[in-house]
Design an enzyme around this catalytic site. Sequence first.
Site, PDB file in Angstrom:
ATOM      1  N   ILE A 259       0.878  -1.311  -0.106  1.00  0.00           N
ATOM      2  CA  ILE A 259       0.126  -0.157   0.005  1.00  0.00           C
ATOM      3  C   ILE A 259       0.810   1.287   0.171  1.00  0.00           C
ATOM      4  CG2 ILE A 259      -1.848   1.060   1.000  1.00  0.00           C
ATOM      5  CD1 ILE A 259      -2.627  -1.478   2.608  1.00  0.00           C
ATOM      6  N   SER A 260       0.449   2.324  -0.655  1.00  0.00           N
ATOM      7  CA  SER A 260       1.410   3.465  -0.864  1.00  0.00           C
ATOM      8  C   SER A 260       1.654   3.967   0.339  1.00  0.00           C
ATOM      9  CB  SER A 260       0.828   4.598  -1.892  1.00  0.00           C
ATOM     10  OG  SER A 260      -0.384   4.959  -0.992  1.00  0.00           O
ATOM     11  N   ASP A 261       0.897   4.289   1.187  1.00  0.00           N
ATOM     12  CA  ASP A 261       1.166   5.046   2.491  1.00  0.00           C
ATOM     13  C   ASP A 261       1.779   4.224   3.441  1.00  0.00           C
ATOM     14  OD1 ASP A 261      -1.080   3.259   3.187  1.00  0.00           O
ATOM     15  OD2 ASP A 261      -2.244   5.079   3.971  1.00  0.00           O
ATOM     16  N   CYS A 262       1.511   2.932   3.678  1.00  0.00           N
ATOM     17  CA  CYS A 262       2.373   1.813   4.425  1.00  0.00           C
ATOM     18  C   CYS A 262       3.988   1.877   4.050  1.00  0.00           C
ATOM     19  CB  CYS A 262       1.554   0.492   4.368  1.00  0.00           C
ATOM     20  SG  CYS A 262       0.123   0.370   4.972  1.00  0.00           S
TER      21      CYS A 262
ATOM     22  N   GLU B 117       5.596   5.361   4.749  1.00  0.00           N
ATOM     23  CA  GLU B 117       5.738   5.456   6.319  1.00  0.00           C
ATOM     24  C   GLU B 117       6.771   4.564   6.672  1.00  0.00           C
ATOM     25  OE1 GLU B 117       4.637   7.888   8.003  1.00  0.00           O
ATOM     26  OE2 GLU B 117       3.147   8.530   6.512  1.00  0.00           O
TER      27      GLU B 117
END
Length: 756
Positions: A481-484, A487
């Site tokens: 996933i992009s935000d995972c 981060e």
Amino acid sequence: MWKLKIAEGSPGLDTLNDHVGRQIWCYEKDAGTPEEHAEVEEARAKFTEQRHEQRQSADILMKLQLLKENSFSPLPTQPKVDRFEDITEDAVQTTLRRALRFFAAIQAHDGHWPGDHAGLMFLTPCLVICLYVTGALNTVLSEAHRQEMRRYLYNHQNKDGGWGLNIESHSTMFCTVFSYVTLRLLEEGPHDGDEGAMESARLWILDHGGAIAIPSWGKFWLAVLGVFEWSGVHPMPPEIWFLPHFLPIHPGQMNIHGKLILLPMTYIYGRQFVGPITSLVKALRGEIFSTHYNTIDWQEARTMCAKEDRYYSTPFVQDLAFTFAKQCTEPLLRSWPGSLVRKKALERVIKWIHTEDKNFRYVGIGPLSKVSVMLCCWIEDPNSEAFKRHLLRVHDYLWLAEDGMKMQGYNGCQMWETVLGTQAVLSARMHDECNSMLRKAEDYISKTQIQEDGNLDTKLWYHKISKGGWPHSTRDHGWPISDCSAEGLKVALALADLPWAMTGSQISEENLFDCVNVILSLQNPDGGFSAFELKRAYPWAEKLLQSETFGDITIDYSWVECSSSCIQALVAFKKKYTTHRKEEICRAINRACRFIESIQRKDGSWYGYWAVCFTYGAWFGITGLVAAGKSFHESEAIRRACDFLLSKQLPSGGWGESYLSSENEEYTHLKHGRAHVVHTAWSLLALLASGQAERDPVPLHRAATILINSQLENGDYPQQEIVGAIHKTCMTTYTLFCNIFAIQALGEYRQKIFHS
């Protein structure tokens, strides 16, 4: 007594990293002391007593276990601040130290922080229905499991007798019928439950039109169980996968969750599968409808939906398409020679299902897909190895707390809360005291990074690159996933800046480069970043496939949160690796920055899609722009966002936002003007990032006072209203957010106020 088992496998389970992150609740009959049993029962009784005022569980069972295993040490005396003018660095530092010690004590031995990730009331029923029709209910779920599921359902019944879409929402036909049916499948009688709970549930159903008015997803699962007829279900022909790939309405253009939920549903619909018609199923037919089952007009029932469930209106063109498919194409496909086409379509769908299962270790991308795919495997062959492997992964989705046992929105949120928690620990800048915590967290993050793309034809099966990304939960889950990923990259870079001896082995440069590659692959033409994959379809396709109950189920749009996380990660990466894909990264940052500015609302807010809601969006919007080099003085977007946040600050000094903000897309305060630790922390972080400390620190002091005074005696923070969100109406639990963001906000506050 129940025990949480971490990173343990069992025969027949495939894994890529020795099950790191796997969390399973097991019942051990003879475990626990009388004192421990008493503590658990006290927590359960207290939750039940207060269930209508406090809907969120506090993960007390998990915390009792981990605090004991990790030898929780005594804490410094708890500070209290009477007036915001009295805040001292010592008070902030002591609060942080107490919070960090508690946070360290609830870290699992594999480095992640376990926690509840449920909240949606329709997930557990889907699992129970699937296990019931396949005959596996009592095999997979022991009596102890079933008892805890009954406890959960009763605990979250509303005062009017119904159940809401999530643990805090108004009663809906969807979840009231589902919960009632599930309790019956779990061996509750029609007159059981305290204070006539089952009778009041049935009365709610009948008073609101009966189960005939359940929304379309509910109709589907009731048809599987045998208490609804397939003629009353919207058509989901498997032949839609034969459409040309370039068509915007091809289901392969849907977002990954919608696609992998629809895929098995088309197989089940194509087979018109119905479970065994047992005496209980026959009894349910007589309990949940306001008219006799045999007299129901199923064609009319197909389009009915209770007003309590209709969050969105379905367009006329959708109704027209469903009617045409039902009356024209379905009869052709069920009779020769059209049945040959259906046979081929079913073969294609089940082949895709098996391909996904083998590549992602039978975990499933999410609970609805998991349960539906598991049922498909049983329909194809009840004795298949695929079905047996699916059963082994059911417990990965189950979570236990003082409110009972429930199915989670994923197989956990291990990676997400671990990277956020690690950033919070780093923000406290007490590294010497957090050495062990950081070592363990980095070990988890390193072992959870995806190291392969899988054996998939990406074009045929609509997949993208995975290698280098990070998932929401575990590596065995395997979906980046992009935000995972962003981060995770931020944390990897931050940990690499610490002394080598503190954190031990670091993530290799090659793995960091792979992560950047994944992030860049998820930038849309509009400059924003999607979550799972690029935006493929057009907005009008969303209308064509609109659900009555959920929003944005068709397209993986660009989101402010994902875009901000990716900006921050790419900026941090660019500072350390100045030449790697330099121009491409600079363009990506600039485009994402323009996207964030372009979607800001007139009032200065951003709609937060993945949590509740405008405070979350503002935090990401501001921090993304600041990371890209924007400042309060030169950026109108940042100024407007700060004005918006300050306009929502409560007289108490905090912020408190209702989940209704997500549903109604309009900022809604919590009842009685209550402040919420998480919303206060997000707002404080956003204002600190904007430079509010130099302009007027008073709003910051007032917010910090809330966070200091909200801390509990043991260093924990109170569970308040639900904070996670998806699809606008689906609210999810993140029990650790109160700990994580209170630590991060106070850490940044201490740095900006006392050390700038």
